[in-house]
Structures are given as C-alpha cells and as structure tokens.
Design a protein around this motif. Structure first.
Motif, short mmCIF file in Angstrom:
data_model
loop_
_atom_site.label_atom_id
_atom_site.label_comp_id
_atom_site.label_asym_id
_atom_site.label_seq_id
_atom_site.Cartn_x
_atom_site.Cartn_y
_atom_site.Cartn_z
N VAL A 70 0.85 -1.19 0.00
CA VAL A 70 0.00 0.00 0.00
C VAL A 70 0.88 1.24 0.00
O VAL A 70 2.07 1.18 0.34
CB VAL A 70 -0.93 0.03 1.23
N ARG A 71 0.27 2.34 -0.40
CA ARG A 71 1.03 3.58 -0.49
C ARG A 71 0.28 4.69 0.23
O ARG A 71 -0.96 4.74 0.20
CB ARG A 71 1.24 3.96 -1.96
N GLN A 72 1.04 5.58 0.89
CA GLN A 72 0.43 6.71 1.57
C GLN A 72 1.33 7.93 1.42
O GLN A 72 2.50 7.83 1.06
CB GLN A 72 0.22 6.40 3.06
N GLU A 73 0.75 9.11 1.67
CA GLU A 73 1.56 10.32 1.68
C GLU A 73 2.58 10.22 2.82
O GLU A 73 2.31 9.60 3.85
CB GLU A 73 0.67 11.54 1.88
N ASN A 74 3.72 10.83 2.62
CA ASN A 74 4.77 10.74 3.63
C ASN A 74 4.28 11.24 4.97
O ASN A 74 3.82 12.38 5.10
CB ASN A 74 5.99 11.56 3.19
N ALA A 75 4.33 10.36 5.97
CA ALA A 75 3.82 10.69 7.31
C ALA A 75 4.72 10.17 8.41
O ALA A 75 4.32 10.15 9.57
CB ALA A 75 2.41 10.14 7.48
N TRP A 76 5.91 9.70 8.07
CA TRP A 76 6.91 9.20 9.03
C TRP A 76 6.70 7.70 9.28
O TRP A 76 5.62 7.15 9.07
CB TRP A 76 6.89 9.97 10.34
N VAL A 77 7.77 7.07 9.74
CA VAL A 77 7.78 5.62 9.88
C VAL A 77 6.74 5.13 10.88
O VAL A 77 6.15 4.06 10.69
CB VAL A 77 9.20 5.14 10.27
N ALA A 78 6.47 5.89 11.93
CA ALA A 78 5.49 5.46 12.93
C ALA A 78 4.12 5.31 12.29
O ALA A 78 3.42 4.30 12.50
CB ALA A 78 5.44 6.45 14.08
N ALA A 79 3.70 6.31 11.51
CA ALA A 79 2.40 6.25 10.86
C ALA A 79 2.33 5.10 9.86
O ALA A 79 1.30 4.42 9.74
CB ALA A 79 2.10 7.58 10.16
N ALA A 80 3.42 4.86 9.15
CA ALA A 80 3.44 3.77 8.17
C ALA A 80 3.31 2.42 8.87
O ALA A 80 2.59 1.52 8.39
CB ALA A 80 4.73 3.83 7.35
N ARG A 81 3.97 2.25 9.99
CA ARG A 81 3.86 0.98 10.72
C ARG A 81 2.45 0.80 11.27
O ARG A 81 1.91 -0.32 11.26
CB ARG A 81 4.88 0.94 11.85
N ASN A 82 1.86 1.88 11.77
CA ASN A 82 0.49 1.77 12.27
C ASN A 82 -0.48 1.39 11.15
O ASN A 82 -1.40 0.59 11.35
CB ASN A 82 0.07 3.10 12.91
N THR A 83 -0.25 1.96 9.96
CA THR A 83 -1.07 1.59 8.80
C THR A 83 -0.93 0.10 8.51
O THR A 83 -1.92 -0.62 8.29
CB THR A 83 -0.66 2.41 7.57
N GLY A 84 0.30 -0.38 8.51
CA GLY A 84 0.55 -1.79 8.24
C GLY A 84 -0.05 -2.70 9.29
O GLY A 84 -0.59 -3.77 8.97
N MET A 85 0.02 -2.27 10.56
CA MET A 85 -0.51 -3.12 11.64
C MET A 85 -2.01 -3.33 11.48
O MET A 85 -2.54 -4.41 11.80
CB MET A 85 -0.19 -2.46 12.99
N ARG A 86 -2.70 -2.35 10.96
CA ARG A 86 -4.14 -2.49 10.78
C ARG A 86 -4.49 -3.55 9.73
O ARG A 86 -5.63 -4.02 9.66
CB ARG A 86 -4.75 -1.13 10.40
N LEU A 87 -3.51 -3.92 8.91
CA LEU A 87 -3.74 -4.92 7.86
C LEU A 87 -3.25 -6.31 8.25
O LEU A 87 -3.39 -7.27 7.49
CB LEU A 87 -3.02 -4.49 6.57
N VAL A 88 -2.67 -6.44 9.45
CA VAL A 88 -2.07 -7.70 9.86
C VAL A 88 -3.15 -8.72 10.21
O VAL A 88 -4.11 -8.42 10.93
CB VAL A 88 -1.12 -7.48 11.06
N ASP A 89 -2.97 -9.93 9.71
CA ASP A 89 -3.86 -11.06 10.02
C ASP A 89 -2.98 -12.24 10.42
O ASP A 89 -2.88 -13.23 9.72
CB ASP A 89 -4.71 -11.39 8.78
N ALA A 90 -2.30 -12.10 11.56
CA ALA A 90 -1.33 -13.12 11.99
C ALA A 90 -1.28 -13.16 13.51
O ALA A 90 -1.73 -12.24 14.21
CB ALA A 90 0.05 -12.80 11.43
N GLU A 91 -0.71 -14.26 14.02
CA GLU A 91 -0.57 -14.42 15.46
C GLU A 91 0.57 -13.57 15.99
O GLU A 91 0.46 -12.94 17.04
CB GLU A 91 -0.33 -15.90 15.79
N TRP A 92 1.71 -13.59 15.27
CA TRP A 92 2.90 -12.85 15.67
C TRP A 92 3.24 -11.85 14.57
O TRP A 92 3.12 -12.15 13.39
CB TRP A 92 4.09 -13.78 15.89
N VAL A 93 3.73 -10.66 14.97
CA VAL A 93 4.09 -9.64 13.99
C VAL A 93 5.46 -9.05 14.33
O VAL A 93 5.79 -8.86 15.51
CB VAL A 93 3.03 -8.52 13.93
#
Length: 886
Positions: A70-93
C-alpha cells in the motif's frame, strides 16, 4: 480481526526511498527455508520519491495471497507501521526494516522457538541482530548481544533485566497490540520510537518474560554513508526534546504511576541516556551538530527522567561499557544540589619530583579546600578544574590538585574531612599514608621492588627463563651462561649509547616541524645532551637530515626500541597513539621517559576529548589565550604543571627567515586551505590510501575554492599589485588538482616539495579557512583573510576539534569572508594599505604572540630540564623573561 488469524507470522515493512536495498531484502525473503507464502508481508510505502513502490508492486504481483503493498503520503515511519498493523492477520508480527536482510533460516528458527515456548507466558521475542557492513562482512558486534550468550532461551526480566530496543528484530503477539490499543507514537522521533513501543508493550501487558533467539539471525545494515536515521539524526532538535519528553519521560512516568520502575525499564532508559553522554565524550561525534537552542530544554527533561531512576540502577548498569565521567554525570549531575565527593582519589604519583595528584568529582561551585600534609596546612603546588561539558553545560566537574608528597595526608572539603582512595585500595581511608603511594612498586609483603633502569629487565628475564626451561645438560647450561654473558655485555653497551637519551621526532615519516628545529638547537647549544632523532628510512627527509649530521634512528627498528627503553625524554610535535604509546606496555612495562608535546599548530579548538588521556608531562603553547584555555578551568585536565608558554621552536627560524626577506620581495598571495574529512573517498582495502571521491567536485568545498582560484578579479588584483598567486593545497586535496582546471598564473606548491617556512617568509598575504597555519602567518604579522563558506557545518563532529575559546570574528587576525567575492574585497583592503594588516588585527596579533624574540627553543629546553630537577617553569611569560619555581 475477528476469528483465528490466517498466518502465524506477519512482517510489516515501512519503506521510504530504499530502492537500492530492496533487491537484497526480497532475495532474502525468497531464500527462506520456512515457506514464505505462510508469512504475511505488508509493505507500506511512505511516499517514496524513488522506485521503491514500483519495485515492491512488481515483486508482489504474483504473490497477492500473502503480500500486500500500500502507499500513503509521507507521514513518518510510525504512521506507516500503524497503517501496516491495521492490515495484519497473523498471530505474531515483526516490524522489519526494508534496507536489512533476513538470514535464510530466520523464520524457521522463530517457528521452532514458538512451537516450544509460544504457548507459555512469552509474548515478546528478540532475534539475534547482526551487523551487515558495506563490504558484505557480517559481525556480531551489537552492544546488546550479551543476552544471546547462553543461546536461545526464555529470560525472566525480573531476574535478568536485559533490554530489547529494536522492533525490526522483535516479534509481538498481534492480539496484545490490539487489545491494548498500542500504536507507534509519531511524536517520538527521529529515534527511540522502537524502544518506546516495546516499553509500552511490556508495561501494558505486564509481561516480564523475553524469548531470545540466538539462532534467528537478523542482518542489520550499517550503511556508512550517513543516510540512515541512526547516522544522521544528531542535528535534529527532536532528538533532544521530543525523544526525551514523549519517549523516555513518558515511559518513566507511566511506570512510576504504579510503583518503582522495574529494572529492565531503568536499564532501557539508562542505555539511551548514557548514549547521549557517551556520544558527547567521543573524539569524533555528530553531536557537535546538536542545536544549542534546545540544550536548556534537554537538560530539564533529563533531570525529570533521572529523578525517577534509582541511584543503584545508575551505579550497577553493565549492559555496555560506560566511562566513569559519563556514569558520574548521570549519577550526580542532575540532583539540583552542589554535590561533594565521599572519596578523594590518588590519581598520579611522580617519583622523580616527589609529588602526588589528588582528584575528586563535584558539581556546582568548587568546595572550600584544606590540604594537610604531615600535620601542616599546605597550598596546592598546581591545581585546575576540569569541566565535563555535555550539550553546552558543565554537568560534572573534577578537581585536580598536585601536592608535595608527605608521610600522611588529609583533606577537608567544605568543613568535612573526606576519605582517600586509590585504585589499589580495597576501601577508602581517612588518611593517605606513604605506603599507599606505592601501589605499583610494592609487593604483597610491603617490600619495595627494585626499579630496573636501562633495557627492559622483564623482557630479559623472560628470554633467559625461556632458555632455561629448554636445557637439561651441563653443556647446555654452559652455553646458556655464555649467551647470558654476551647478552649482558650488549645491555651495557646499549646503555652507554642510549642512556638518558632525549628522543626527538615529528611524524614517523616526516620531519621539518617543531621537533626537528628543537633537536637542531639542542645539538648546537647543548652537545652534552644525548639527543637522537627518529624517522623512517623511507622518509624524503632522511637523507637531508643525515647529510646535516643528525643522529638518526630508524622508526620501528630494534635500535629504536632500545633507544626508547633507555630514554629520559620523548619529544614530538605530534600526539597520535603511535607516538605516545610506541611500545607494548604488556611486554616492555610502562615507559620511563617523560613526554613533551611540542604541538604541530596552535590549539584554538577544543581537542580535550582527544588529548586529555594522553601521557603529557609538558605541553608547549604559543599564546597566553591558548595557555589559559588549556591550563585554566575548562574542559582540559592539565594545569600549569604541564602547560608552558614558550612559543614554538620552529618559530625562531621562521622569524629569522622572514626578516631575511626584504619587504619588496614578499610577493606571494598564499592560498592554503585545510581539508574536510567528510569529503574523503573510500579507503582502499588493505591499504592506507583512499580512492577519489566521485562527488568531490559537486561539494561546496570544491566549488568555493575553484571559484576563488579562477576568479578574474583575484588575478587582476594580484597583477595590479605585482603579486604572485601561490596555492598550497592540503595533501588530501592534491589528488583532485587535475580536476580544478587552474589558470596558468596559479603556482601550485606541495608540502612535500618545498619548505613551508620558505613559502611563508615570502608571503604578502594569506587566504585560508580554518588551518592552524593562519597562526604562523599572524605570528609574522602577515595580513590574513579567512574564507569560511561553510562555517555552519565545519564543526560537524567529523574532525577531532570542536568549537573552543577562539572565535574567528572576535579573536581572529583578519576578516572572515563567506564567499569568493568577499575574500577579494577583503584582499583589496589589504592591498590598498600596502599589504599590511588593519590596526585591530595588528593589536590582536601583538597580544597573542609574546615570544617573537627567537628564544623559544631555549625556553622549551629549560622547561624540559625543569621536569628532571623538579623546578617547573611558571605559567607566565612577561616581557620575554620566564621564571621557575620549586
């Protein structure tokens, strides 16, 4: 997400302008021994401006079952990780970095560990972070590698308070992240966001078990080009405000709200705090770029964090090496009180002069002192206060006091008697006795050990004992006796030749500096001194000095070792490790000579971090301002005992050469820049040479000097004044001269081909930037222009020196210019006055250079002799006369 997770593992990777590293990462994923399609990969491109997004999208095209881009406007690594976490479908990340590499068995090893321990109390895993260098070499050098020393296991953090700071080599239970509404805090930047997230995770889950996976190797890339956050964040204001407030302080206050901080959290906070202070103590550190306008806020926040950390945690922290001054700064520097020592320590004993040095730590104003030696109140022979400056503030101070040695000594500070201590004492004592002054030369029964003079006796005994162990027959014993007799004869011969020698050297491969000039003067005026000059045989100066009659010893030879073992004095213009520590102390023992540092140039920057640990017995300075900066209260550990205002030996000859050149013949406009270490090319593997930097010509440095050297206005000015333009580039600049396309009128001179004193003697004016050679020009009253086009970035921590007592605008000997046009304007003013300095600069020069009498060599010689006799040259030099004292 509702229901059981689809994947066991997920990796969220926030990407930003890492196109050049992605092929290595993606290849490492393809090489996994664990089925990679069973790992959910979520790439969040944070507004990259390179090809990162396209590379990832193409790679994911036929892997949509487990890869999301996925792609987003530059918002810093913290925001990008939070975006990614919302898409996680796993036991461990895990939150890996896209410029790193996974070991082939990485996910397999994690899978095996989870099979064994994953159903227990463990909810945080730490994989083994290895450092991947540009050369491809993989090293196990991370400061926190100790927790993997016992292999893969589960650690109870209450019992073993190890720390985990990086999310790229961590695995979290995704359900715990969601149930505790955890997110990366975008305010914690540019660093520490990982440690903050991990700390919050452990605190909110109330977990204290850490699974460490020694066999799961995560390859952390060390870029080395200054482009990563870890390499380029020291100039960011948020490093000193937001990180401390929203990162460290937030964790500390969150934990403190329910009780004392757990030790693992104290260690986490201290690890980061100590690095702030360790970086400030480093000889070369980018913290030199820290913005001064945030210093007060930084210290205020650190004080609040420190107030929540126990003293015991500071004292016992051992997760990495911490030098004493850093630990003391954190321990007592933020209490808000004027701290006083419990123990005053014996730090030096000078057997020749029968003097001792006592030292103690304190904060705030200096305590009132009373020194009592053999029941008499005495005044210090010499004393100074060393300030440990961290981010613009003297957080910690250390007092150094030299006293005459006595039978019993006591000290009273602020009306209270203080205990004494030494490194050899088990505990502090209220009195320092004569026996305690000999920790290095007393055996366990209190008997004085013999002091061997001459050739190193321990090496002699070692050689002979080795032979004895290998003999068995009477014939062999006789042969050994003959060998020993011949060996002792050689020892006596060597002692006669080199006994009490004065050893002079500049660089090992280059002379023509202060040591050469002082040696020449000593041989001419004091032939009774057993003087020798050290130089490599391959040096271009060897034959010149040999023809002059110098007593030369080849550097690194057996003769050189024997010379040093018998020497009374070692004298050099340089202070590098190979000069001051030439012999292995473990084999040859501590040196018996006294080291005199003549300096290569006037010290106008703060180089205390570099020279304080050096074994300097005598430090030669040129100006009263320099002497005050080094011997007075400040960042240096030296006092008037070591620092003497004598002037440079080479200045005697420089002054004579200048006076021998008629004013009309001083016809050269000298352009003499120094170097910028950051512009050096890559080091050629297996050699000391460096390849040319392909980006050099695009640098501000190259453009600025080329603009000046090729300026038509400069050449017109020189021609109208009847002056030559002489360019003497720093040796590191010489490989690039072919790219400069210099006009024919520019005369290029190399330091290896001409005597720089001859060049200076004919100088009409000098243009330089930050080079110490400006002081040589000012010593001659030569007009100066400082070309400082990069004043904001020069002190970037890549050089040994930081800003010191000398301010070019306030103290300099010429105008400071920021562009080539300004340089030429300043030079025009000089030309209009007949190539003389403006009055304000002449006054500054007169106040600084008080040794224009051609007696510098004599003064240095007297000071060196004073070390042997116990009579030290006093700090002041008035009207060319120096006095001494007992």
């Amino acid at each position: 997400m509702p229901g059981a997770p689809t994947f066991r593992f997920a990796a969220v990777l926030a990407t930003y302008n890492v196109a050049r590293f992605l092929p290595d990462l993606l290849t490492s994923l393809e090489r996994q021994t664990y089925p990679i399609r069973r790992v959910q990969l979520v790439f969040v491109d944070d507004g990259s401006t390179d090809d990162s997004y396209e590379i990832l999208r193409n790679w994911a095209a036929d892997r949509t079952d487990h890869v999301t881009v996925v792609r987003q406007e530059n918002a810093w690594v913290a925001a990008a990780r939070n975006t990614g976490m919302r898409l996680v479908d796993a036991e461990w990340v895990t939150f890996a970095d896209p410029d790193d590499v996974f070991d082939d068995g990485y996910f397999s090893e994690v899978d095996k560990f989870v099979d064994i321990h994953g159903q227990g109390t463990v909810n945080l895993l730490a994989t083994h972070q290895m450092r991947l260098f540009e050369s491809g070499e993989l090293r196990n050098t991370h400061p926190l590698r100790k927790k993997f020393a016992k292999g893969s296991r589960v650690i109870d953090l209450h019992l073993e308070p190890f720390i985990q700071l990086a999310v790229n080599s961590s695995f979290f239970r995704a359900s715990d992240i969601r149930s505790n509404a955890l997110e990366f805090d975008g305010r914690v930047r540019p660093v520490f966001e990982d440690a903050h997230f991990i700390g919050k995770y452990l605190l909110r889950t109330e977990a204290h078990h850490l699974g460490v996976l020694a066999s799961a190797k995560y390859h952390y890339r060390v870029r080395g080009d200054g482009t990563s956050l870890m390499e380029s964040h020291h100039d960011k204001p948020g490093k000193y405000t937001d990180v401390v407030e929203h990162g460290l302080l937030d964790l500390a206050e969150t934990a403190a709200s329910v009780g004392p901080l757990p030790r693992w959290l104290e260690n986490t906070l201290l690890y980061d705090l100590f690095w702030y202070f360790k970086n400030e103590r480093a000889i070369e550190s980018r913290t030199a770029l820290a913005p001064p306008n945030v210093f007060d806020r930084f210290h205020s926040l650190v004080a609040r964090v420190r107030a929540l950390i126990s003293d015991e945690a500071v004292r016992t922290f051992d997760l990495m090496g911490v030098e004493t001054s850093v630990r003391q700064a954190v321990l007592i520097g933020y209490t808000g009180n004027s701290e006083r020592p419990d123990v005053v320590r014996l730090t030096r004993v000078d057997e020749r002069t029968q003097q001792i040095r006592m030292s103690y730590w304190f904060t705030g104003d200096q305590p009132e002192e009373q020194w009592i030696v053999d029941e008499r109140v005495v005044q210090p022979l010499y004393a100074t206060v060393q300030d440990y400056i961290f981010y613009g503030k003297a957080v910690l101070r250390q007092r150094h006091v030299w006293l005459a040695r006595g039978i019993r000594s006591r000290v009273v500070l602020d009306g209270q008697r203080r205990a004494f201590g030494t490194d050899a004492m088990v505990g502090p004592e209220l009195e320092l006795t004569a026996r305690q002054l000999h920790p290095l030369i007393m055996d366990q029964r209190g008997r004085s050990l013999p002091e061997w003079d001459g050739l190193d006796r321990s090496a002699t005994r070692w050689a002979l004992s080795g032979l004895r162990r290998s003999i068995s027959t009477a014939l062999e014993k006789k042969r050994l006796a003959d060998v020993a007799l011949g060996f002792r004869a050689r020892v006596r011969s060597t002692r006669r030749r080199f006994g009490n020698a004065w050893v002079f050297m500049d660089r090992d491969n280059q002379a023509n500096d202060n040591a050469e000039h002082l040696y020449r003067w000593v041989r001419q005026h004091h032939p009774e001194i057993n003087a020798w000059f050290v130089l490599t045989r391959s040096s271009p100066d060897w034959h010149r000095l040999a023809d002059e009659g110098f007593r030369l010893i080849a550097h690194g030879s057996e003769e050189w070792r024997a010379l040093l073992l018998h020497a009374a004095h070692l004298v050099s213009s340089h202070i590098d490790a190979y000069v001051v520590q030439p012999l292995d102390v473990r084999r040859y023992g501590p040196p018996k000579y006294r080291f005199t540092w003549l300096q290569h140039g006037v010290t106008n920057y703060d180089i205390s971090r570099w020279i304080n640990p050096k074994p300097v017995e005598l430090l030669v300075v040129v100006t009263p301002q320099e002497r005050e900066a080094i011997a007075g209260p400040g960042p240096y550990s030296f006092s008037d005992r070591e620092v003497v205002l004598t002037g440079f030996p080479r200045h005697d000859e420089l002054l004579r050469k200048r006076e021998s050149v008629a004013v009309a013949d001083r016809d050269a406009i000298l352009i003499m820049p120094t170097w910028r270490k950051r512009l050096s090319g890559r080091q050629v593997k297996g050699s000391n040479t460096r390849a040319k930097n392909p980006a050099f010509l695009e640098s501000d440095y190259a453009r600025a000097w080329i603009d000046l050297l090729t300026s038509a206005a400069l050449h017109d000015l020189a021609a109208s004044a009847g002056k030559r333009i002489v360019f003497m580039p720093h040796p590191n600049l010489e490989p690039y001269l072919s790219d400069f396309d210099l006009p024919p009128a520019v005369e290029v001179r190399g330091y290896a081909e001409v005597n720089v004193q001859d060049v200076l003697a004919r100088g009409a004016a000098m243009i330089t930037d930050y080079s110490s050679i400006a002081f040589d020009a000012a010593f001659l009253d030569m007009p100066l222009v400082y070309f400082q086009f990069d004043a904001e970035t020069f002190f970037d921590g890549t050089h040994v020196g930081r800003r010191g007592y000398f301010d070019y605008g306030r103290d300099g000997f010429g105008r400071v210019s920021r562009s080539a046009d300004e340089v030429i304007d300043a030079l025009a003013v000089i030309a209009e006055s007949g190539f003389t300095s403006e009055p304000q600069f002449t006054v500054r020069s007169a106040e600084a250079f008080v040794t224009r009498d051609e007696l510098n060599c004599q003064r240095v010689f007297d000071a060196m002799q004073g070390m042997d006799s116990g009579r030290r040259i006093r700090k002041s030099l008035a009207k060319g006369a120096m006095s001494d004292e007992e």
